[in-house]
Scaffold this motif. Sequence first.
Motif, mmCIF file in Angstrom:
data_model
loop_
_atom_site.group_PDB
_atom_site.id
_atom_site.type_symbol
_atom_site.label_atom_id
_atom_site.label_comp_id
_atom_site.label_asym_id
_atom_site.label_seq_id
_atom_site.Cartn_x
_atom_site.Cartn_y
_atom_site.Cartn_z
ATOM 1 N N ALA A 126 -9.814 4.953 1.093
ATOM 2 C CA ALA A 126 -10.370 4.618 -0.222
ATOM 3 C C ALA A 126 -11.720 5.303 -0.442
ATOM 4 N N LEU B 210 -7.146 2.161 5.853
ATOM 5 C CA LEU B 210 -7.135 2.010 4.393
ATOM 6 C C LEU B 210 -8.547 2.097 3.817
ATOM 7 N N LEU C 196 -0.279 5.206 -0.649
ATOM 8 C CA LEU C 196 -0.382 6.083 0.517
ATOM 9 C C LEU C 196 0.542 7.289 0.354
ATOM 10 N N THR D 231 -6.226 2.374 -3.381
ATOM 11 C CA THR D 231 -6.174 2.245 -1.926
ATOM 12 C C THR D 231 -7.117 1.147 -1.457
ATOM 13 N N PRO E 48 0.800 -1.241 0.000
ATOM 14 C CA PRO E 48 0.000 0.000 0.000
ATOM 15 C C PRO E 48 0.827 1.284 0.000
#
Length: 538
Positions: free
Chosen positions: A406, A402, A331, A499, A327
């Motif tokens: 998103a 997360l 990020l 994401t 990720p």
Amino acid sequence: MASSKARHTTVTAREYAGSDETTPLLPSSTPIPKLISKASPRTLIILVIVVILLASCGDQLMESPQTRIFESVICYRYYEATDPSKLLVGREAVGPGAIGGVAEMWCKVSPVQSKVASLRGWQFTLEGIPSLLLALPAGWAADTIGRKPVAILGLLAFPLRAAWMQLVTFFWQAFDVRMSWISAVFASIGGGSTALTSVMYVIVSDITTEANRANVFVLLSGFNLLAALFMPPLAALLMETNPWIACLAGTCLQLLAIPTFLFFPETLNYNHSPPPPIVPEPTTAPHGNHADSPAPPPGFWRALPTRSKNATAFLTRDWRILALTAPFPFLFLGGNATQLLIQYVSARYEIKLSKAILITTIRMIVVTIILFAGLPLLSKLLLRKYAFSPRRKDLNLGRLSLLFGALGWILCGFAPTIPVVIVALTISALGVGSVPMLRSFITSIVEKQHIARVYAIITVLDTLGGMAGSPVMAKLFSRGFALGGYWTGLPFYFLGSMTGACAVLIFGVNLRKGEDVCAVQDSEEEEEEAREEEVPTV
């Protein structure tokens, strides 16, 4: 913390070499024992916070004004070629950066905004190339030479990069604005900004315990984002007078971070005891040849591939490490999308750049509240009331963050009005805990001698995300504005989707047998150890 003391009685090689059967075994005068002092974790963390604040405040103070200066130059040249009636001042009278040459309201057209987004996107990509090439060597240097030299070089790159861009735009009639891309050369100093961030996290991991590490990571992120909270409004205020004031002030703050960090000690062996004294073995070297250097080991270059394979073997032993790093490119891209976000709000809702800065500052307010109050309180609740282990707590909070990130980014692209975009930015801010929580979890499952290398890998992925993602986001921004309507939010649909995909991947990562036992006892013991070390908690 009380300083540790070590008393050594040593016999130097020179003294030994000159001895014979009649020489006393101990030297006639014993050297004064050397006291090895170690600063407390609280002091070191405060110093790290000060350095981060200086560097981040400087960066945040100059970033939006620099974008405005780029916009002014591009806008002036656009109307000079297409509609000279929009020019307020001729070339011979316009000031540095073409400020005041064209009214800002005329600069929100698609051709100008597309060029600004493309300029900034490619600049980020080019600056990422040296960071990408030097991230792993910087990690190796931090593990072997020390954290401090790498950090100082990284801090030096910031003001040099800023000074070059300001030089290009100050003399905009002599330079093409694309010459600002040469600032990529300065990213090679110390491995760039991503390598500096990585080293700062390594330094913190050197001096904190597992139970307290995530809280300190959150603390660092919080102070870093304090700059993003207070500096953009200050920059917006200064921009009403002249954006150059904020740009030059930001460069000065970044310069101050370098002498401040010189007071910082090396933390490479912070929690290791000093090595025992070494008494050399007698040798049969020829007389007068005591200082000869040893020959280099044979077959060094032939063994290099094997050594490199061994150095990264820990990645294949635990697939979760690679999954948890996935990720970070997105990020990082989201965290560095602030300027594109400001430009998006300004262009989509047709407001001045300074007002768009104030709207996006609302997100920073929510982020700051979450980092300083929300996450620490939720962490304490999970640890004490629900008996989560530190690892389980970090993993679950990372997953939840997360999901919020998103949802927030997708809604940001959809938002038809300013109130809706404010709600979307608030939701996206709830995803801010993903970086510190995932970093803390990775740190807890990786052997200590591999931490800097793992952080270097994260740095590489961050850089790749910025290099590949920034031009993609800029292209999607241009394409979305060309299509109009809800397609305007195209770059944020992309960011939210990626994401969300990473969130699904992290839900597949779980704790293994033995990693989650005695959660309450382990947490209480490590918290007690953290209190004894006087590490500040949030």
